[in-house]
Design a protein around this motif. Structure first.
Motif, PDB file in Angstrom:
ATOM      1  N   SER A  19      48.384  48.250  40.268  1.00 10.37           N
ATOM      2  CA  SER A  19      47.224  47.210  40.780  1.00 10.37           C
ATOM      3  C   SER A  19      46.890  47.701  41.900  1.00 10.37           C
ATOM      4  O   SER A  19      47.712  48.763  42.391  1.00 10.37           O
ATOM      5  N   LYS A  20      46.523  47.257  42.230  1.00 10.41           N
ATOM      6  CA  LYS A  20      45.784  47.050  44.151  1.00 10.41           C
ATOM      7  C   LYS A  20      47.105  47.214  44.553  1.00 10.41           C
ATOM      8  O   LYS A  20      47.402  45.686  44.859  1.00 10.41           O
ATOM      9  N   PRO A  21      46.539  47.698  45.934  1.00 13.06           N
ATOM     10  CA  PRO A  21      48.078  47.058  47.292  1.00 13.06           C
ATOM     11  C   PRO A  21      48.063  45.534  47.184  1.00 13.06           C
ATOM     12  O   PRO A  21      48.784  45.321  47.785  1.00 13.06           O
ATOM     13  N   GLN A  22      47.342  45.670  47.289  1.00 13.01           N
ATOM     14  CA  GLN A  22      47.029  44.304  48.104  1.00 13.01           C
ATOM     15  C   GLN A  22      47.180  42.854  47.325  1.00 13.01           C
ATOM     16  O   GLN A  22      47.426  41.854  47.471  1.00 13.01           O
ATOM     17  N   ASN A  23      47.174  43.360  45.679  1.00 11.83           N
ATOM     18  CA  ASN A  23      48.142  41.811  45.029  1.00 11.83           C
ATOM     19  C   ASN A  23      49.250  42.259  44.990  1.00 11.83           C
ATOM     20  O   ASN A  23      49.832  41.415  44.872  1.00 11.83           O
ATOM     21  N   VAL A  24      49.505  43.382  45.199  1.00 15.40           N
ATOM     22  CA  VAL A  24      51.132  43.631  45.538  1.00 15.40           C
ATOM     23  C   VAL A  24      51.599  43.144  46.703  1.00 15.40           C
ATOM     24  O   VAL A  24      52.980  42.238  46.518  1.00 15.40           O
ATOM     25  N   ALA A  25      50.994  43.184  47.618  1.00 17.93           N
ATOM     26  CA  ALA A  25      51.641  42.065  48.828  1.00 17.93           C
ATOM     27  C   ALA A  25      51.502  40.854  48.309  1.00 17.93           C
ATOM     28  O   ALA A  25      52.070  40.081  49.098  1.00 17.93           O
ATOM     29  N   PHE A  26      50.368  40.609  47.757  1.00 17.50           N
ATOM     30  CA  PHE A  26      49.983  38.948  47.549  1.00 17.50           C
ATOM     31  C   PHE A  26      51.467  38.814  46.983  1.00 17.50           C
ATOM     32  O   PHE A  26      52.317  37.471  46.822  1.00 17.50           O
ATOM     33  N   GLY A  27      51.870  38.481  45.600  1.00 10.13           N
ATOM     34  CA  GLY A  27      52.969  39.116  44.605  1.00 10.13           C
ATOM     35  C   GLY A  27      54.667  38.856  45.883  1.00 10.13           C
ATOM     36  O   GLY A  27      54.544  38.229  45.500  1.00 10.13           O
ATOM     37  N   LEU A  28      54.500  39.555  46.497  1.00 11.14           N
ATOM     38  CA  LEU A  28      55.866  39.897  47.331  1.00 11.14           C
ATOM     39  C   LEU A  28      55.717  38.402  48.388  1.00 11.14           C
ATOM     40  O   LEU A  28      56.679  37.874  48.832  1.00 11.14           O
ATOM     41  N   LEU A  29      54.232  38.281  49.145  1.00  6.48           N
ATOM     42  CA  LEU A  29      54.208  36.927  50.079  1.00  6.48           C
ATOM     43  C   LEU A  29      54.336  35.847  49.459  1.00  6.48           C
ATOM     44  O   LEU A  29      54.423  34.709  50.310  1.00  6.48           O
ATOM     45  N   TYR A  30      53.536  35.505  48.469  1.00  5.46           N
ATOM     46  CA  TYR A  30      53.122  33.882  47.510  1.00  5.46           C
ATOM     47  C   TYR A  30      55.173  33.517  48.209  1.00  5.46           C
ATOM     48  O   TYR A  30      54.391  31.692  47.761  1.00  5.46           O
ATOM     49  N   SER A  31      55.841  33.583  47.008  1.00  7.65           N
ATOM     50  CA  SER A  31      56.976  32.861  46.719  1.00  7.65           C
ATOM     51  C   SER A  31      57.416  32.358  48.176  1.00  7.65           C
ATOM     52  O   SER A  31      58.207  30.855  48.087  1.00  7.65           O
ATOM     53  N   SER A  32      57.540  33.430  49.436  1.00 11.90           N
ATOM     54  CA  SER A  32      58.664  32.866  50.493  1.00 11.90           C
ATOM     55  C   SER A  32      57.847  33.230  51.405  1.00 11.90           C
ATOM     56  O   SER A  32      58.286  32.879  52.478  1.00 11.90           O
ATOM     57  N   GLY A  33      56.826  33.477  51.946  1.00  8.57           N
ATOM     58  CA  GLY A  33      55.877  33.871  52.828  1.00  8.57           C
ATOM     59  C   GLY A  33      55.504  32.971  53.694  1.00  8.57           C
ATOM     60  O   GLY A  33      54.719  33.339  54.342  1.00  8.57           O
ATOM     61  N   VAL A  34      54.740  31.646  52.521  1.00 16.39           N
ATOM     62  CA  VAL A  34      53.709  30.077  52.761  1.00 16.39           C
ATOM     63  C   VAL A  34      54.601  29.428  53.309  1.00 16.39           C
ATOM     64  O   VAL A  34      55.204  29.419  52.745  1.00 16.39           O
ATOM     65  N   VAL A  35      54.929  28.448  54.323  1.00 16.13           N
ATOM     66  CA  VAL A  35      56.244  28.151  55.483  1.00 16.13           C
ATOM     67  C   VAL A  35      55.222  26.768  55.071  1.00 16.13           C
ATOM     68  O   VAL A  35      53.312  26.528  55.192  1.00 16.13           O
ATOM     69  N   GLY A  36      55.695  25.903  55.728  1.00 10.05           N
ATOM     70  CA  GLY A  36      54.937  23.632  55.309  1.00 10.05           C
ATOM     71  C   GLY A  36      54.875  23.324  54.629  1.00 10.05           C
ATOM     72  O   GLY A  36      55.054  23.897  53.372  1.00 10.05           O
ATOM     73  N   ASP A  37      54.433  22.271  54.987  1.00  6.36           N
ATOM     74  CA  ASP A  37      54.573  21.288  54.429  1.00  6.36           C
ATOM     75  C   ASP A  37      52.619  20.891  53.888  1.00  6.36           C
ATOM     76  O   ASP A  37      51.359  21.028  54.354  1.00  6.36           O
ATOM     77  N   ALA A  38      51.989  20.798  52.419  1.00  5.43           N
ATOM     78  CA  ALA A  38      50.319  20.338  51.905  1.00  5.43           C
ATOM     79  C   ALA A  38      50.023  19.641  52.987  1.00  5.43           C
ATOM     80  O   ALA A  38      50.970  18.730  53.376  1.00  5.43           O
ATOM     81  N   PRO A  39      48.524  19.604  53.297  1.00  8.94           N
ATOM     82  CA  PRO A  39      47.783  20.866  53.251  1.00  8.94           C
ATOM     83  C   PRO A  39      48.152  21.957  54.663  1.00  8.94           C
ATOM     84  O   PRO A  39      47.207  22.602  54.739  1.00  8.94           O
ATOM     85  N   ASN A  40      49.052  22.062  54.865  1.00  9.47           N
ATOM     86  CA  ASN A  40      49.294  22.496  56.285  1.00  9.47           C
ATOM     87  C   ASN A  40      49.981  23.794  56.341  1.00  9.47           C
ATOM     88  O   ASN A  40      50.925  23.731  56.594  1.00  9.47           O
ATOM     89  N   PHE A  41      49.812  24.515  55.240  1.00 10.06           N
ATOM     90  CA  PHE A  41      50.719  25.773  55.106  1.00 10.06           C
ATOM     91  C   PHE A  41      49.712  26.633  56.252  1.00 10.06           C
ATOM     92  O   PHE A  41      49.084  26.916  56.711  1.00 10.06           O
ATOM     93  N   GLU A  42      51.260  27.404  56.918  1.00 13.61           N
ATOM     94  CA  GLU A  42      51.210  28.711  57.467  1.00 13.61           C
ATOM     95  C   GLU A  42      51.431  29.820  56.813  1.00 13.61           C
ATOM     96  O   GLU A  42      53.087  29.880  56.141  1.00 13.61           O
ATOM     97  N   ILE A  43      52.116  31.200  57.101  1.00 16.97           N
ATOM     98  CA  ILE A  43      52.549  32.259  57.688  1.00 16.97           C
ATOM     99  C   ILE A  43      53.670  32.424  57.778  1.00 16.97           C
ATOM    100  O   ILE A  43      53.829  32.598  59.104  1.00 16.97           O
ATOM    101  N   ASP A  44      54.649  33.216  57.703  1.00 14.90           N
ATOM    102  CA  ASP A  44      55.934  32.527  58.171  1.00 14.90           C
ATOM    103  C   ASP A  44      55.793  34.322  58.041  1.00 14.90           C
ATOM    104  O   ASP A  44      56.453  35.710  56.964  1.00 14.90           O
ATOM    105  N   TYR A  45      55.602  35.116  59.450  1.00 16.16           N
ATOM    106  CA  TYR A  45      55.017  36.192  59.605  1.00 16.16           C
ATOM    107  C   TYR A  45      57.244  37.727  59.572  1.00 16.16           C
ATOM    108  O   TYR A  45      56.513  38.687  59.254  1.00 16.16           O
ATOM    109  N   SER A  46      57.690  36.752  59.552  1.00 17.01           N
ATOM    110  CA  SER A  46      59.209  37.115  59.266  1.00 17.01           C
ATOM    111  C   SER A  46      59.592  38.007  57.632  1.00 17.01           C
ATOM    112  O   SER A  46      60.132  38.877  57.115  1.00 17.01           O
ATOM    113  N   LYS A  47      58.749  36.898  57.045  1.00 16.37           N
ATOM    114  CA  LYS A  47      58.423  37.323  55.597  1.00 16.37           C
ATOM    115  C   LYS A  47      57.740  38.586  55.333  1.00 16.37           C
ATOM    116  O   LYS A  47      57.828  39.387  54.013  1.00 16.37           O
TER     117      LYS A  47
END
Length: 222
Positions: free
Chosen positions: A89-117
């Motif tokens: 897999s491409k490294p950016q795809n690995v990062a995407f998979g790790l972040l998708y479930s827990s790295g995005v916070v907030g209520d739709a449509p105002n999503f934000e990145i949790d940089y600690s994750k």
């Protein structure tokens, strides 16, 4: 050089690039062929969906967009930090998979990145001892102690620092020429940029093998 003449104006559907048993590029019937990174791929022709997207689908696209804007400029760091996790897999795809479930916070449509994750590296390499990060006069500096008496620690392990400035959508990747035995790494943010919070990530990568350390996250104010 590859020459091809078409005096009878045949419609060219696909082009064989590696002999009759190899892959092809282009569309043949309902199959599309392509070659990426030296590997041949085939897929079925997609269809145009004329249905109106549901709110859930729109929110998923928004979430994908937030992640893509973050991940794309970090690809050079992921290529090093996730080099043992890719498995094709491409490294950016690995990062995407790790972040998708827990790295995005907030209520739709105002999503934000949790940089600690956010992680820019994952591995078992023993990294920093007594790591501290500070920011003084716009210079972000990380310092650590190096004990040459500790077995298994290579003084030439490379050190990388990633600086994220979300307010101005800037990413800085520093390293490669700094090693474990140096004991410090720094970067000075341009004075024209506004005062803001910076997210700093540090990790090490071995030069004698493929080992990398996990990344460490800090927040500093410029």
């Amino acid at each position: 050089m590859d020459f091809f003449t078409n005096p009878l104006n045949f419609f060219i559907m696909g082009k064989i690039v590696q002999g009759i048993l190899g892959g092809f590029i282009g569309k043949v019937g309902t199959v599309v062929g392509s070659v990426r990174d030296g590997k041949a791929y085939m897929r079925s022709v997609g269809y145009r969906n004329t249905k109106t997207a549901t709110e859930g689908q729109l929110n998923q696209r928004r979430k994908f967009g937030v992640l893509k804007r973050l991940i794309s400029p970090l690809t050079p760091a992921f290529a090093i930090g996730f080099r043992n996790l890719c498995s094709g897999s491409k490294p950016q795809n690995v990062a995407f998979g790790l972040l998708y479930s827990s790295g995005v916070v907030g209520d739709a449509p105002n999503f934000e990145i949790d940089y600690s994750k956010l992680s820019v590296s994952e591995g078992s390499l023993i990294a920093f001892n007594g790591l501290q990060v500070s920011a003084v006069s716009r210079t972000i500096k990380a310092v650590w102690s190096y004990n040459s008496d500790v077995d298994g620690l290579d003084p030439d392990d490379q050190v990388y620092m990633v600086v994220l400035l979300p307010e101005v959508d800037l990413v800085y990747i520093i390293g490669g020429d700094v090693v474990r035995s140096n004991g410090s790494i720094s970067y000075t943010v341009h004075e024209m940029l506004p005062a803001q919070k910076a997210h700093v990530y540090l990790f090490m990568a071995a030069v004698s093998n493929t080992k990398v350390s996990k990344s460490f996250h800090f927040e500093v104010n410029l």
